[in-house]
Design an enzyme around this catalytic site. Sequence first.
Site, mmCIF file in Angstrom:
data_model
loop_
_atom_site.group_PDB
_atom_site.id
_atom_site.type_symbol
_atom_site.label_atom_id
_atom_site.label_comp_id
_atom_site.label_asym_id
_atom_site.label_seq_id
_atom_site.Cartn_x
_atom_site.Cartn_y
_atom_site.Cartn_z
ATOM 1 N N TYR A 176 -17.507 32.865 14.892
ATOM 2 C CA TYR A 176 -17.028 31.593 14.183
ATOM 3 C C TYR A 176 -17.060 30.252 14.802
ATOM 4 C CZ TYR A 176 -16.031 34.398 9.924
ATOM 5 O OH TYR A 176 -16.339 35.135 8.903
ATOM 6 N N VAL B 261 -18.155 27.701 3.040
ATOM 7 C CA VAL B 261 -17.152 27.428 3.929
ATOM 8 C C VAL B 261 -17.053 26.178 4.619
ATOM 9 C CG1 VAL B 261 -16.236 29.953 3.956
ATOM 10 C CG2 VAL B 261 -17.889 28.916 5.873
ATOM 11 N N HIS C 90 -14.268 30.862 -0.968
ATOM 12 C CA HIS C 90 -14.175 31.443 0.470
ATOM 13 C C HIS C 90 -13.587 30.746 1.323
ATOM 14 C CE1 HIS C 90 -17.543 33.800 -1.652
ATOM 15 N NE2 HIS C 90 -16.440 34.227 -2.134
ATOM 16 N N CYS D 127 2.429 34.121 9.204
ATOM 17 C CA CYS D 127 3.708 34.592 9.392
ATOM 18 C C CYS D 127 4.524 33.537 8.650
ATOM 19 C CB CYS D 127 4.203 34.674 10.928
ATOM 20 S SG CYS D 127 3.518 32.796 11.932
ATOM 21 N N CYS E 209 4.304 33.186 16.025
ATOM 22 C CA CYS E 209 4.856 34.534 16.167
ATOM 23 C C CYS E 209 3.639 35.335 17.041
ATOM 24 C CB CYS E 209 4.523 35.093 14.729
ATOM 25 S SG CYS E 209 2.574 35.434 14.276
ATOM 26 N N THR F 176 -27.734 30.226 -4.373
ATOM 27 C CA THR F 176 -26.911 31.565 -4.117
ATOM 28 C C THR F 176 -27.740 32.581 -4.537
ATOM 29 O OG1 THR F 176 -24.869 32.494 -4.523
ATOM 30 C CG2 THR F 176 -25.836 31.354 -6.364
ATOM 31 N N SER F 177 -27.613 33.610 -3.854
ATOM 32 C CA SER F 177 -28.228 34.902 -3.966
ATOM 33 C C SER F 177 -27.612 35.813 -4.982
ATOM 34 C CB SER F 177 -28.513 35.707 -2.716
ATOM 35 O OG SER F 177 -26.818 35.989 -2.227
ATOM 36 N N PRO G 14 -35.364 28.617 -4.580
ATOM 37 C CA PRO G 14 -36.808 28.816 -4.447
ATOM 38 C C PRO G 14 -37.321 30.270 -4.884
ATOM 39 C CG PRO G 14 -35.773 28.271 -2.156
ATOM 40 C CD PRO G 14 -34.775 28.260 -3.259
#
Length: 256
Positions: free
Chosen positions: A70, A106, A122, A134, A160, A198-199, A224
């Site tokens: 990430y 995202v 998402h 927490c 936490c 989007t797929s 496309p």
Amino acid sequence: MTSKEAIQQAATAVDRAQRIAVLTGAGVSKESGVPTFRDAQTGLWARFDPQQLATPQAFQRNPKLVWEWYEFRRSTVREAKPNPGHVALAMLQKHYPRTTLITQNVDDLHEQAGSRDVIHLHGSIAQTKCFGNCQGPSTLVDLATIDNDLDDLPPRCPSCGAYLRPDVVWFGEVLPSDQLQRAIDASTTCDLMLVVGTSGLVHPAASLPIYAYQSGAALIEINPDRTPLSDMATLRLEGPSGEVLPHLIEALDDVS
Ligand code: BV8
Ligand code: ZN
């Protein structure tokens, strides 16, 4: 039908629509240099399948690996700038205020381009939260406020001590109910939905165009490639959204 005629037809549909919903996927950020989920990963991530990494199980099995994936993707998003497709969608919202923008992405490129009130199904890769939430969902933590010991990754929640994680929805996790409900409401009340980049494979996001279709909306797919949603589309504008969407916005001048 030539793409010029298709663009004209799409512009007429947009201009006549009372309420427009737009659903975007990773394809809309591709021309900003952000790889799509189905793109082959590059470099040291080439051997990993994103769907195998974007899960709570993967994080619990190897928190450092998932955290670093990430961090790598965050750095790509940080470098990225909105492309003409993002800008065109922001202009669409401006000229047609009854347009709701729903994204599976995202990144924050829609907001950077000027879109407002974007529904994020998402989550956001730029935000970090406590794995245990927490302080309640989502327990966001500003990474700048904690000492990020690079020898002990992922960083730990200051409240936490649990690992921190990106504030995104992983496979097997439920979507934020308020965002999902807003997206369902927009999809079932619109009379036109633009489905961009989007797929159409990831649910429940991929169900939104189906809800729109079942509620009598026209679908215009901008991609496309063909997808499982293509057969429901009234119109397909085949091409990269960074090229197609600006043409669509230009064509609106001729119809309005
Ligand atoms: C849940 C955040 C339930 C993380 C992401 C029903 C049926 C089948 C499966 C399921 C189902 N319900 C649930 C599932 C399981 C799963 C799922 O859908 N699996 C699929 C793969 C079969 N769904 C979930 O797990 C969801 N959770 O339903 O929970 C539940 C219920 C109770 C209790 C517990 C749980 C959560 C799904 C969210 C996952 N997180 N992202 C991260 O980013 O790291 S999804 C992730 O993949 C992306 O965010 C994105 O949304 C998605 C990829 O989809 P796309 O955006 O479409 O991108 P993709 O690469 O696939 O396609 C790109 C497209 O662009 C292509 O079509 C390409 O042709 C096109 N393109 C390329 N270039 C361009 C272009 N288009 C335009 N212009 C260009 N230049
Ligand atoms: Zn915590």
